[in-house]
Design a protein around this motif. Structure first.
Motif, PDB file in Angstrom:
ATOM      1  N   PHE A 133      12.099 -22.861 -15.287  1.00  0.00           N
ATOM      2  CA  PHE A 133      13.004 -22.235 -14.675  1.00  0.00           C
ATOM      3  C   PHE A 133      12.230 -21.033 -13.887  1.00  0.00           C
ATOM      4  O   PHE A 133      12.214 -20.847 -12.948  1.00  0.00           O
ATOM      5  N   LEU A 134      11.528 -20.414 -14.930  1.00  0.00           N
ATOM      6  CA  LEU A 134      10.395 -19.260 -14.360  1.00  0.00           C
ATOM      7  C   LEU A 134       9.305 -19.812 -13.325  1.00  0.00           C
ATOM      8  O   LEU A 134       8.914 -19.283 -12.284  1.00  0.00           O
ATOM      9  N   ARG A 135       8.875 -21.078 -13.861  1.00  0.00           N
ATOM     10  CA  ARG A 135       8.136 -21.554 -12.629  1.00  0.00           C
ATOM     11  C   ARG A 135       8.532 -21.857 -11.496  1.00  0.00           C
ATOM     12  O   ARG A 135       8.065 -21.446 -10.300  1.00  0.00           O
ATOM     13  N   GLU A 136       9.981 -22.341 -11.263  1.00  0.00           N
ATOM     14  CA  GLU A 136      10.608 -22.601 -10.135  1.00  0.00           C
ATOM     15  C   GLU A 136      10.922 -21.355  -9.407  1.00  0.00           C
ATOM     16  O   GLU A 136      10.569 -21.203  -8.354  1.00  0.00           O
ATOM     17  N   MET A 137      11.330 -20.097 -10.101  1.00  0.00           N
ATOM     18  CA  MET A 137      11.504 -18.894  -9.418  1.00  0.00           C
ATOM     19  C   MET A 137      10.192 -18.520  -8.906  1.00  0.00           C
ATOM     20  O   MET A 137       9.959 -17.945  -7.623  1.00  0.00           O
ATOM     21  N   LEU A 138       8.950 -18.631  -9.487  1.00  0.00           N
ATOM     22  CA  LEU A 138       7.818 -18.082  -9.063  1.00  0.00           C
ATOM     23  C   LEU A 138       7.401 -18.812  -7.866  1.00  0.00           C
ATOM     24  O   LEU A 138       6.837 -18.353  -6.886  1.00  0.00           O
ATOM     25  N   SER A 139       7.409 -20.089  -7.859  1.00  0.00           N
ATOM     26  CA  SER A 139       7.125 -20.994  -6.685  1.00  0.00           C
ATOM     27  C   SER A 139       7.829 -20.408  -5.478  1.00  0.00           C
ATOM     28  O   SER A 139       7.396 -20.659  -4.377  1.00  0.00           O
ATOM     29  N   GLN A 140       8.966 -20.066  -5.608  1.00  0.00           N
ATOM     30  CA  GLN A 140       9.801 -19.546  -4.502  1.00  0.00           C
ATOM     31  C   GLN A 140       9.440 -18.134  -4.102  1.00  0.00           C
ATOM     32  O   GLN A 140       9.695 -17.772  -2.878  1.00  0.00           O
ATOM     33  N   MET A 141       9.585 -17.192  -5.134  1.00  0.00           N
ATOM     34  CA  MET A 141       9.099 -15.914  -4.989  1.00  0.00           C
ATOM     35  C   MET A 141       7.626 -15.784  -4.031  1.00  0.00           C
ATOM     36  O   MET A 141       7.252 -14.889  -3.361  1.00  0.00           O
ATOM     37  N   LEU A 142       6.766 -16.557  -4.446  1.00  0.00           N
ATOM     38  CA  LEU A 142       5.490 -16.466  -4.017  1.00  0.00           C
ATOM     39  C   LEU A 142       5.001 -17.673  -3.100  1.00  0.00           C
ATOM     40  O   LEU A 142       3.627 -17.870  -3.004  1.00  0.00           O
ATOM     41  N   ALA A 143       5.926 -18.210  -2.605  1.00  0.00           N
ATOM     42  CA  ALA A 143       5.721 -19.581  -1.556  1.00  0.00           C
ATOM     43  C   ALA A 143       4.666 -19.034  -0.563  1.00  0.00           C
ATOM     44  O   ALA A 143       5.031 -18.017   0.172  1.00  0.00           O
ATOM     45  N   GLY A 144       3.789 -19.892  -0.427  1.00  0.00           N
ATOM     46  CA  GLY A 144       2.789 -19.670   0.876  1.00  0.00           C
ATOM     47  C   GLY A 144       1.767 -18.529   0.510  1.00  0.00           C
ATOM     48  O   GLY A 144       0.633 -18.532   1.188  1.00  0.00           O
ATOM     49  N   ARG A 145       1.853 -18.203  -0.898  1.00  0.00           N
ATOM     50  CA  ARG A 145       0.728 -17.123  -1.029  1.00  0.00           C
ATOM     51  C   ARG A 145      -0.075 -17.619  -2.439  1.00  0.00           C
ATOM     52  O   ARG A 145      -1.118 -17.174  -2.550  1.00  0.00           O
ATOM     53  N   VAL A 146       0.617 -18.109  -3.208  1.00  0.00           N
ATOM     54  CA  VAL A 146      -0.028 -18.625  -4.424  1.00  0.00           C
ATOM     55  C   VAL A 146       0.396 -20.052  -4.628  1.00  0.00           C
ATOM     56  O   VAL A 146       1.379 -20.716  -4.580  1.00  0.00           O
ATOM     57  N   ALA A 147      -0.754 -20.986  -5.040  1.00  0.00           N
ATOM     58  CA  ALA A 147      -0.627 -22.134  -5.237  1.00  0.00           C
ATOM     59  C   ALA A 147      -0.150 -22.422  -6.726  1.00  0.00           C
ATOM     60  O   ALA A 147      -1.113 -22.311  -7.598  1.00  0.00           O
ATOM     61  N   MET A 148       1.107 -22.904  -6.804  1.00  0.00           N
ATOM     62  CA  MET A 148       1.642 -23.212  -8.145  1.00  0.00           C
ATOM     63  C   MET A 148       0.840 -23.979  -8.965  1.00  0.00           C
ATOM     64  O   MET A 148       0.894 -23.927 -10.172  1.00  0.00           O
ATOM     65  N   ASP A 149       0.193 -25.114  -8.392  1.00  0.00           N
ATOM     66  CA  ASP A 149      -0.465 -26.038  -9.314  1.00  0.00           C
ATOM     67  C   ASP A 149      -1.841 -25.481  -9.926  1.00  0.00           C
ATOM     68  O   ASP A 149      -2.122 -25.954 -11.072  1.00  0.00           O
ATOM     69  N   ALA A 150      -2.179 -24.179  -9.581  1.00  0.00           N
ATOM     70  CA  ALA A 150      -3.501 -23.565  -9.835  1.00  0.00           C
ATOM     71  C   ALA A 150      -3.013 -22.594 -11.012  1.00  0.00           C
ATOM     72  O   ALA A 150      -4.018 -22.020 -11.826  1.00  0.00           O
ATOM     73  N   ILE A 151      -1.491 -22.335 -11.183  1.00  0.00           N
ATOM     74  CA  ILE A 151      -1.315 -21.511 -12.246  1.00  0.00           C
ATOM     75  C   ILE A 151      -1.391 -22.090 -13.627  1.00  0.00           C
ATOM     76  O   ILE A 151      -1.602 -21.207 -14.493  1.00  0.00           O
ATOM     77  N   GLY A 152      -1.208 -23.004 -13.945  1.00  0.00           N
ATOM     78  CA  GLY A 152      -1.138 -23.629 -15.247  1.00  0.00           C
ATOM     79  C   GLY A 152       0.199 -23.453 -15.939  1.00  0.00           C
ATOM     80  O   GLY A 152       1.254 -22.761 -15.433  1.00  0.00           O
ATOM     81  N   PRO A 153       0.231 -23.779 -17.358  1.00  0.00           N
ATOM     82  CA  PRO A 153       1.417 -23.842 -18.207  1.00  0.00           C
ATOM     83  C   PRO A 153       1.832 -22.411 -18.390  1.00  0.00           C
ATOM     84  O   PRO A 153       0.910 -21.610 -18.127  1.00  0.00           O
ATOM     85  N   ILE A 154       2.945 -21.948 -18.523  1.00  0.00           N
ATOM     86  CA  ILE A 154       3.395 -20.649 -19.163  1.00  0.00           C
ATOM     87  C   ILE A 154       3.553 -20.622 -20.649  1.00  0.00           C
ATOM     88  O   ILE A 154       4.560 -21.380 -21.322  1.00  0.00           O
TER      89      ILE A 154
END
Length: 252
Positions: free
Chosen positions: A192-213
């Motif tokens: 759920f946190l990953r989904e939140m971050l993907s929406q909050m930072l859309a277009g600015r951060v590549a979620m695939d590069a963040i890795g596990p939480i």
């Protein structure tokens, strides 16, 4: 608003094969050590609002934060939100062929949980506790079917908007706590946190590069009129290396 997104401590499900997982596990012995380290680190923060998912593993992680509060715990008002649960909701089973909705903790069970914490500190005023009205005696999940991925995405959007509307300074509205820039902590779940971050930072951060939480990792964001700004990501500096878990795979 400064928002700290925190994954819960290691749960028994994190330490088990998928087929042995249960609907609402406790945290493990290692998870309790992680939560203790998290609580000690957070004792230095002036937290204006502490928000937790209604799952047992997030409540138990929250308990350590409250236990380590050195100042009067009224600076740690607690809210249990019904809409920050992990992907899928509360359910039995480990495959789509045997999924079955579970009830989740009831309102009285959650209230008793926090009463037991308060009883450990009879000389302190217990922190204010607020439960979403959706959490009732039938349990916060109420035996519903497993949540679909698109439903989680929509829920995440609604939760982000809830944060923005609840904690942003509005004209004519008193700021939360003593600061115009309140510190808000959310104890929730990896997916759920990953989904939140993907929406909050859309277009600015590549979620695939963040890795596990990792378990009890802390991600900090700042909200302003210009949107969300990431200030730190998945920090585990409060943990010794032997206690870092959840960093090799994405687990709920």
């Amino acid at each position: 608003m400064q928002l700290l997104l925190v994954r819960h401590a290691e749960s028994e499900n994190n330490a088990k094969p998928v087929q042995n997982r249960v609907c609402d596990p406790s945290i493990t012995a290692r998870g309790r050590l992680q939560a203790d380290c998290l609580g000690k680190w957070m004792s230095g923060l002036a937290i204006d609002q502490l928000i937790t998912s209604p799952f047992l593993r997030t409540l138990e992680t929250t308990r350590s934060i409250l236990q380590h509060a050195h100042a009067p715990p009224r600076r740690y008002p607690v809210s249990v939100w019904h809409d920050v649960f992990e992907n899928g909701g509360c359910y039995h089973g480990h495959h789509e062929k045997n999924f079955a909705g579970a009830s989740g903790l009831s309102a009285s069970a959650i209230e008793s949980f926090f009463q037991e914490i308060a009883a450990q500190f009879p000389d302190r005023e217990p922190p204010p506790l607020t439960l979403d009205p959706e959490i009732d005696e039938s349990g916060w999940w109420g035996g519903k079917n497993r949540e679909l991925p698109e439903e989680m995405q929509a829920r995440s959007q609604a939760v982000i908007k809830r944060f923005e509307q609840t904690f942003s300074q509005q004209p004519g509205v008193e700021p939360l706590g003593e600061q115009e820039n309140p510190v808000v902590v959310l104890i929730a779940h990896a997916d759920f946190l990953r989904e939140m971050l993907s929406q909050m930072l859309a277009g600015r951060v590549a979620m695939d590069a963040i890795g596990p939480i990792p378990n009890t990792s802390i991600t900090s964001l700042q909200w302003s009129a210009t949107g969300w700004k990431l200030t730190s990501l998945n920090s585990v500096t409060h943990l010794p290396p032997r206690l870092i878990t959840g960093h090799q795979a994405m687990l709920s």
